[in-house]
Design an enzyme around this catalytic site. Sequence first.
Site: not given
Length: 479
Positions: A252-253
Amino acid sequence: MSIIRVRFAPSPTGYLHIGGARTALFNYLFARKNNGKFILRIEDTDFERSKREYEDVIIRDLKWLNIEWDEGPDIGGDYGPYRQSERLEIYKDYADKLIKEGKAYYCYCTEEELEIQRQLQLKEKKPPIYDRRCLNLTTKKKQEYELQGRKPSVRFLVPYKQLEFQDLIHGRLSIDTKLVSDPIILKSNGVPTYNFGVVIDDHLMEITHVIRGDEHLDNTYRQLLIYEALSWNPPFYGHIPMILAPDRSKLSKRHGATSVEELRKLGFINKAVVNYIALLGWSPKDNTEIMPINEIIEKFDLSGVLDHPAVYDIEKMKYFNHYYIANILQNTEILQALKELEKLNELEYNLQDNLKLRVIELEKNRIYLLTDFFELFDIIQYDPIFSDDILNELNNFDKNIFEIVINSLNEFDNYDDIEKIKSYLKDVAKKNNLKPGSIYKLIRLLLTGKHEGPELPKIIYFLGKKETIKRINKIKEIV
RNA sequence: GGCCCUGUCGUCUAGUGGACUAGGACACCGGCCCUUCAAGCCGGAGACACGGGUUCGAAUCCCGUCAGGGUCACCA
């Protein structure tokens, strides 16, 4: 044998990330390898989260990766429209058909009621499966709900059975459908949910192979059941393993540069990125790593895709990038990429192409990211900035060496020949009984204000005599 | 919690019962080169999750344990 048709079906709720790019790439490779068609379909039925700008970004980034589709929302095709939001009336007919045949039913439960029910089941450590309380509603009860202003959703009635299918990557897979909750196929606003939309569209678009991430494995059973209810032949499924972050959690980010856009901004080359992600979960029989795209297509084989997840390692991708810059790309290609990168990062170097090309030629062997080229661009275009520490260091230098350096550089004329600069500096050191390192260090500091960077003769070469002398005289006044 | 998927160096992987002293790549460590940081070249260290089977023989087949991941939405 009908033609192979595959698709990449992102929902425009965020940027194109590494995982999506790899899924798209595998579909693309499979299509090209088998002379099939690759379709781009936008699954934008979640009106809350879908944004047109994300669709644009996804398309832009896929194009940047040179992953090209044969049909899609931007170019059309015989099976359009290719945005689910433009196909809404299609789904409703099929839902009605299922209801009429008793294979689906209206559900008047509200989201709140369902949520309470779910929490209850979870609390009792039971699987949260819908209890079918709306399956056999009386007409009276239905009218009652309607009067309350409730709008029904449509649920698919899951037939209980042992269900199995042959996955292209995992092999034989099965489940007891008693464990599958009746999925909502049409939301109360009449918009289809994912599981319904994909089935209808994949069938109507004559998709033959669904290649998607492992996270869809459990959805496959629901979808298979819907195919059955509609008396349609399902496509083949291949579930490719997920790409994990270094800590083995879902990427994820927060794990750094995971979107294609970020990678581009960092100075990655599209070809290197494609080459790297092709090797995440797949490798050719001969274990070759660096391959141009046509070789990847030629060697690609879905049955060679691994069935376990891979961890994303940006360091290895950096090496690929380095290798492409140093050994594969033409200098003009690099120049072009550099120009795009400057625009993207809002930088502007007023340097002529010719000069940039020379920088590329002389520097590409040590560069990992395109942005690394900017180091030398900066040195050439901007006067050095001296920190207090560096100023201090300069003050401690022997003033005699200062004089020697300045005089020698003044006397010298062959600034357009790196080799001559190199040997000249060596001679200067020798003649004055100095270690070459000491004068190199001093000149580097004077010219760039830094300890590290490109080879000194190269810096002098690019600065030229006039600029070199100018910079040295300028700093001389301060020190 | 149920169900599903998965488990070879730190990471990506080769490996499909004997060719395995488990191969390659990135990263790491050391050396060479050398004007810095690199790059390049040479070398080094480093793995079959664990326990049972099956077999003359298992990284490879089976079972169990453990571990990781996914999923159970009117998100996709």
